[in-house]
Design a protein around this motif. Structure first.
Motif, PDB file in Angstrom:
ATOM      1  N   ILE A 108       1.726   2.275   1.783  1.00 23.08           N
ATOM      2  CA  ILE A 108       1.759   0.827   1.683  1.00 23.08           C
ATOM      3  C   ILE A 108       0.991   0.202   2.845  1.00 23.08           C
ATOM      4  CG2 ILE A 108       3.920   0.426   2.959  1.00 23.08           C
ATOM      5  CD1 ILE A 108       4.619  -1.304   0.280  1.00 23.08           C
ATOM      6  N   PHE A 109       0.378  -0.930   2.587  1.00 29.96           N
ATOM      7  CA  PHE A 109      -0.480  -1.591   3.574  1.00 29.96           C
ATOM      8  C   PHE A 109       0.188  -2.887   4.023  1.00 29.96           C
ATOM      9  CE2 PHE A 109      -3.019   1.241   1.090  1.00 29.96           C
ATOM     10  CZ  PHE A 109      -3.940   1.771   1.977  1.00 29.96           C
ATOM     11  N   LEU A 110       0.269  -3.078   5.344  1.00 34.44           N
ATOM     12  CA  LEU A 110       1.004  -4.190   5.932  1.00 34.44           C
ATOM     13  C   LEU A 110       0.089  -5.051   6.788  1.00 34.44           C
ATOM     14  CD1 LEU A 110       4.031  -2.127   7.371  1.00 34.44           C
ATOM     15  CD2 LEU A 110       3.687  -2.878   5.000  1.00 34.44           C
ATOM     16  N   SER A 111       0.361  -6.345   6.802  1.00 35.43           N
ATOM     17  CA  SER A 111      -0.329  -7.232   7.743  1.00 35.43           C
ATOM     18  C   SER A 111       0.162  -6.927   9.161  1.00 35.43           C
ATOM     19  CB  SER A 111      -0.039  -8.696   7.414  1.00 35.43           C
ATOM     20  OG  SER A 111      -0.575  -9.024   6.157  1.00 35.43           O
ATOM     21  N   PRO A 112      -0.733  -6.906  10.134  1.00 32.74           N
ATOM     22  CA  PRO A 112      -0.326  -6.489  11.480  1.00 32.74           C
ATOM     23  C   PRO A 112       0.544  -7.506  12.210  1.00 32.74           C
ATOM     24  CG  PRO A 112      -2.622  -7.175  11.476  1.00 32.74           C
ATOM     25  CD  PRO A 112      -2.185  -7.152  10.052  1.00 32.74           C
ATOM     26  N   ASP A 113       0.442  -8.794  11.842  1.00 41.33           N
ATOM     27  CA  ASP A 113       1.178  -9.818  12.596  1.00 41.33           C
ATOM     28  C   ASP A 113       2.651  -9.888  12.209  1.00 41.33           C
ATOM     29  OD1 ASP A 113       0.415 -10.642  10.091  1.00 41.33           O
ATOM     30  OD2 ASP A 113       0.176 -12.753  10.653  1.00 41.33           O
ATOM     31  N   ASP A 114       2.976  -9.646  10.934  1.00 38.82           N
ATOM     32  CA  ASP A 114       4.356  -9.805  10.489  1.00 38.82           C
ATOM     33  C   ASP A 114       4.904  -8.596   9.732  1.00 38.82           C
ATOM     34  OD1 ASP A 114       2.901 -10.018   8.157  1.00 38.82           O
ATOM     35  OD2 ASP A 114       3.230 -12.170   7.926  1.00 38.82           O
ATOM     36  N   ARG A 115       4.053  -7.572   9.525  1.00 39.69           N
ATOM     37  CA  ARG A 115       4.435  -6.328   8.851  1.00 39.69           C
ATOM     38  C   ARG A 115       4.851  -6.538   7.399  1.00 39.69           C
ATOM     39  NH1 ARG A 115       6.627  -6.042  13.768  1.00 39.69           N
ATOM     40  NH2 ARG A 115       8.821  -6.059  13.179  1.00 39.69           N
ATOM     41  N   PHE A 116       4.289  -7.573   6.763  1.00 39.70           N
ATOM     42  CA  PHE A 116       4.533  -7.795   5.347  1.00 39.70           C
ATOM     43  C   PHE A 116       3.548  -6.974   4.519  1.00 39.70           C
ATOM     44  CE2 PHE A 116       7.784 -10.728   4.266  1.00 39.70           C
ATOM     45  CZ  PHE A 116       8.063 -11.384   5.462  1.00 39.70           C
ATOM     46  N   PRO A 117       4.029  -6.329   3.463  1.00 38.67           N
ATOM     47  CA  PRO A 117       3.140  -5.519   2.625  1.00 38.67           C
ATOM     48  C   PRO A 117       2.275  -6.393   1.717  1.00 38.67           C
ATOM     49  CG  PRO A 117       5.358  -5.477   1.767  1.00 38.67           C
ATOM     50  CD  PRO A 117       5.426  -6.245   3.043  1.00 38.67           C
ATOM     51  N   PHE A 118       1.049  -5.950   1.483  1.00 38.07           N
ATOM     52  CA  PHE A 118       0.190  -6.671   0.542  1.00 38.07           C
ATOM     53  C   PHE A 118      -0.423  -5.749  -0.517  1.00 38.07           C
ATOM     54  CE2 PHE A 118      -2.433  -5.669   4.265  1.00 38.07           C
ATOM     55  CZ  PHE A 118      -3.580  -5.108   3.720  1.00 38.07           C
ATOM     56  N   TYR A 119      -0.228  -4.452  -0.394  1.00 35.99           N
ATOM     57  CA  TYR A 119      -0.689  -3.518  -1.433  1.00 35.99           C
ATOM     58  C   TYR A 119       0.027  -2.192  -1.207  1.00 35.99           C
ATOM     59  CZ  TYR A 119      -3.674  -0.932  -4.671  1.00 35.99           C
ATOM     60  OH  TYR A 119      -4.134  -0.186  -5.722  1.00 35.99           O
ATOM     61  N   GLY A 120       0.220  -1.440  -2.297  1.00 40.75           N
ATOM     62  CA  GLY A 120       0.862  -0.141  -2.134  1.00 40.75           C
ATOM     63  C   GLY A 120       0.635   0.769  -3.321  1.00 40.75           C
ATOM     64  N   GLY A 121       0.994   2.010  -3.139  1.00 40.91           N
ATOM     65  CA  GLY A 121       0.898   3.014  -4.194  1.00 40.91           C
ATOM     66  C   GLY A 121       1.606   4.280  -3.750  1.00 40.91           C
ATOM     67  N   THR A 122       1.485   5.320  -4.555  1.00 43.00           N
ATOM     68  CA  THR A 122       2.094   6.609  -4.192  1.00 43.00           C
ATOM     69  C   THR A 122       0.957   7.589  -3.864  1.00 43.00           C
ATOM     70  OG1 THR A 122       2.286   7.139  -6.571  1.00 43.00           O
ATOM     71  CG2 THR A 122       4.221   6.215  -5.470  1.00 43.00           C
ATOM     72  N   TYR A 123       0.756   8.580  -4.695  1.00 42.45           N
ATOM     73  CA  TYR A 123      -0.303   9.564  -4.444  1.00 42.45           C
ATOM     74  C   TYR A 123      -1.668   8.954  -4.766  1.00 42.45           C
ATOM     75  CZ  TYR A 123      -3.402  13.488  -5.515  1.00 42.45           C
ATOM     76  OH  TYR A 123      -4.472  14.346  -5.581  1.00 42.45           O
ATOM     77  N   PHE A 124      -2.575   9.016  -3.800  1.00 43.83           N
ATOM     78  CA  PHE A 124      -3.972   8.618  -4.010  1.00 43.83           C
ATOM     79  C   PHE A 124      -4.836   9.876  -3.940  1.00 43.83           C
ATOM     80  CE2 PHE A 124      -2.265   4.628  -2.180  1.00 43.83           C
ATOM     81  CZ  PHE A 124      -2.650   3.748  -3.181  1.00 43.83           C
TER      82      PHE A 124
END
Length: 698
Positions: A108-124
């Motif tokens: 999962i990908f998080l914004s660095p300032d607030d650690r909110f996720p903006f995209y995610g997945g499992t196996y890539f």
């Protein structure tokens, strides 16, 4: 060249220590660095025995091009979900909101300032396949998105935050009169539903079905059929290691044939307790007894430390030969037909094929997973054949402990007498040990296995002696050192284990004088002291649980301490592979109220149930353990009785009763059955006592 994870004690993190990715662990320094450098956080969560986690580690995370791009454009953080289930739960929820499903590895990908996720997945995958883009394409697209579309990014974050808060800020509600019955029916039907895909143990649902038998006497649901069938599926299926004992994680098919071969401690603890309860309820299927016995042997042989605690898990994959570069899934457990023919006589092989799924073509990639064709006892000759296979696999008898292979290099280096075993994750997790302690405590009473109690006592004593640091309970132990503050599931499941030990030890001390259970005086005094100690310790741990994790405003228990700086503070009520902390906590509170006569525990149980009443009414299938708690709250029994009665009652299935040795009963009475704030008339004989319990238990 190793990265930062080389210093970690987690087996899962160590597996990524040689990646070219500049991994961080979850810590303040990593989070501050991401914010200072304005780099999105790439958070990857998994666990040591996760197959697809291992695949991604060997593919994308080992690729130099991927690593170069991640290191330049992201702040990569690796987390072991078994260390931090709070982080895993929070970000798994967000992934499910985004894509409709979850799993591991959780990326999962998080914004660095607030650690909110903006995209995610499992196996890539490394390259585009399985209908999924290649990982480098994903990374490049996400970095562009982060740099160029801040407005849309903020919208995604706002929506996720709103959904998370709505899931955690449940308003307390009143328990409807018919809520228990509706919840039991729904969760029993979940267990009866015909699966079309993988088959999981789902013990929280099975436990609800089993306790429903006495309450759903005129219902479309058939809890007796559901609970018995689940016991047979587990003990006869390929999900059970028919040669070496222990249960695999799940099967990849609906017929319980081919497992995903990892073995998790938490599954095995729950299944042992469930099968023991089935046995005590009168479903005395020999396959249940065999499964419990072999699982305890597996624990002693492969999963128990020299200090008495139980290891966390074993991998699905292992090496067929030390010369192989990569391990194979199931190599330790499966049987090719030619090996069976070489090992067994013609008559032995024919008998094996008559009772197990054995063919020349096999049932899993050309080899055989052993699955029983029917219940009942196994003939001595068949057990002898299985013992030959055991010797072939292990190179020795079942009672001999084998060393744990702690990583792939060690697995290939040791000169094993038999096959190369899978890697074992040797960390101690309080919640998972507690599930096994409870299972062993129940098998002790239900099947008259006092040796199981010794295993449970040693594990519990390790936790009591070693898991407090600076006055706080801790979740993990690595090499004798406690780490990571305990979370709600650690508190709830350990308190349950202590109460289960109290009841089992009381049973054992009550057996003194029976021919098969003669205990010398010194040992009797030791067990009597332990019996009181378990209750005293349960009260102490519950007080700490209340102090740090109880929600004064909303009721129920938070997952983590308030000092943890997470997006939201969750209160776990959803059952997953393990029972929910708040569901278990309700049961504990009722049992503590009965054993200590402190009614404040009942008040907390009531508040906890009210805290989750709305979700219990709206989505009963999400929280079967809360319905077990509601059953305890509405139908609890305290039975004050004699040692002889406790010996008998403890071997039976009474899903909402606790037993208490009472030295001062009314003249001529053998027991007092109490419910709520009142007791029934003194029971004068065994039949009277049983009839009262059946009537008052719901």
């Amino acid at each position: 060249m190793s990265n930062r994870l080389a210093q970690s004690e987690s087996l899962y993190l160590q597996k990524h220590a040689e990646n070219p990715i500049d991994w961080w662990s979850w810590c303040n320094e990593a989070l501050e660095t991401a914010q200072r450098e304005d780099k999105p956080i790439f958070l990857s969560i998994g666990y040591s025995s996760c197959h697809w986690c291992t695949v991604m580690e060997g593919e994308a995370f080992s690729d130099p091009t991927i690593a170069e791009y991640i290191n330049a454009n992201f702040l990569p953080i690796k987390v072991d979900r078994e260390e931090r289930p709070d982080l895993d739960s929070l970000y798994m929820q967000t992934l499910q909101m985004m894509v409709g499903q979850g799993g591991w590895p959780l990326n999962i990908f998080l914004s660095p300032d607030d650690r909110f996720p903006f995209y995610g997945g499992t196996y890539f995958p490394l390259e585009p396949r399985y209908g999924r883009p290649g990982f480098l394409q994903v990374l490049q697209a996400l970095r562009r998105y982060y740099d160029t579309d801040k407005e849309k990014l903020q919208g995604v974050k706002t929506e996720i935050l709103a959904n998370l808060r709505s899931g955690t800020a449940l308003e307390p509600a009143t328990i409807a009169p018919d809520l228990l019955r509706r919840g039991l029916e729904v969760n029993t039907q979940v267990l009866l539903s015909e699966a079309m895909g993988p088959s999981f143990p789902m013990i929280p649902y099975a436990e609800v079905a089993q306790r429903s038998i006495r309450l759903l006497t005129a219902s479309a649901a058939d809890p007796e059929k559901a609970s018995r069938k689940r016991g047979l599926d587990l003990s006869l299926g390929g999900v059970f290691d028919q040669v070496g004992g222990g249960f695999h994680r799940y099967t990849v098919d609906p017929t319980w044939t081919v497992p995903h071969f990892e073995k998790m401690l938490y599954d095995n603890g729950q299944i042992v307790e469930y099968l023991a309860n089935l046995w005590s309820a009168g479903v005395q299927e020999p396959a249940f007894e065999r499964a419990i016995a072999l699982t305890v042997q597996w624990l002693q042989r492969e999963m128990r430390s020299s200090e008495g605690f139980f290891y966390a898990a074993q991998d699905a994959d292992s090496f067929a030969h030390a010369t192989e570069a990569e391990p194979e899934e199931g190599a330790f457990y499966v049987w090719d037909y030619s090996t069976l023919a070489e090992t067994l006589s013609v008559a032995e092989l024919a008998e094996l094929a008559q009772h197990f799924t054995v063919t020349e073509t096999g049932n899993f990639e050309g080899v055989n997973v052993l699955q029983r064709r029917s219940p009942g006892p196994l003939a001595d000759s068949l057990e002898a054949s299985l013992n030959k296979l055991f010797y072939l696999r292990y190179g020795g008898p079942s009672q001999l402990p084998i060393p744990a292979a702690r990583n792939n290099a060690e697995a290939k280096r040791i000169a094993w007498a038999g096959r190369i075993p899978p890697v074992t994750d040797t960390k101690m997790i309080v919640a998972w040990n507690s599930l096994m302690i409870s299972g062993l405590a129940r098998s002790t009473c239900a099947l008259n296995r006092p040796a199981d109690l010794d295993l449970a006592i040693t594990a519990a004593q390790f936790i009591l002696d070693r898991q407090w640091l600076e006055g706080r309970f801790h979740r993990i132990n690595y090499n004798g050192q406690p780490q990571v503050l305990a979370q709600s599931e650690d508190y709830a499941l350990f308190i349950k284990a202590l109460l289960d030990l109290h009841q089992a030890t009381q049973w054992l001390t009550s057996t003194v004088g029976q021919a098969e259970f003669l205990i010398d005086e010194a040992l009797l005094e030791q067990y009597q002291a332990l019996q009181q100690n378990w209750l005293t310790q349960a009260v102490r741990v519950q007080a700490e649980f209340d102090e740090f994790l109880w929600s004064i405003e909303l009721g129920g228990y938070y997952n983590t301490d308030a000092r943890d700086d997470l997006l939201v503070r969750e209160r776990s009520y959803i059952d997953t592979a393990t029972p929910s902390a708040n569901g278990v906590a309700v049961v504990n509170l009722v049992r503590l109220a009965l054993l200590t006569e402190d009614l404040s525990y009942l008040d907390k149980a009531d508040r906890t149930l009210q805290a989750f009443a709305s979700v219990m009414a709206r989505s009963p299938q999400a929280c079967p353990t809360l319905f077990s708690g509601l059953d305890w709250f509405q139908n609890h029994l305290l039975v004050r009785t004699t040692a002889d009665a406790i010996v008998q009652l403890s071997t039976q299935y009474w899903p909402t009763a606790v037993f208490k040795l009472e030295p001062e009963l009314p003249p001529g009475a053998i027991g007092l059955v109490c419910r709520g704030l009142s007791c029934d008339e003194p029971a004068r004989d065994w039949a009277h006592l049983q009839a009262q319990m059946q009537q008052l238990a719901g």
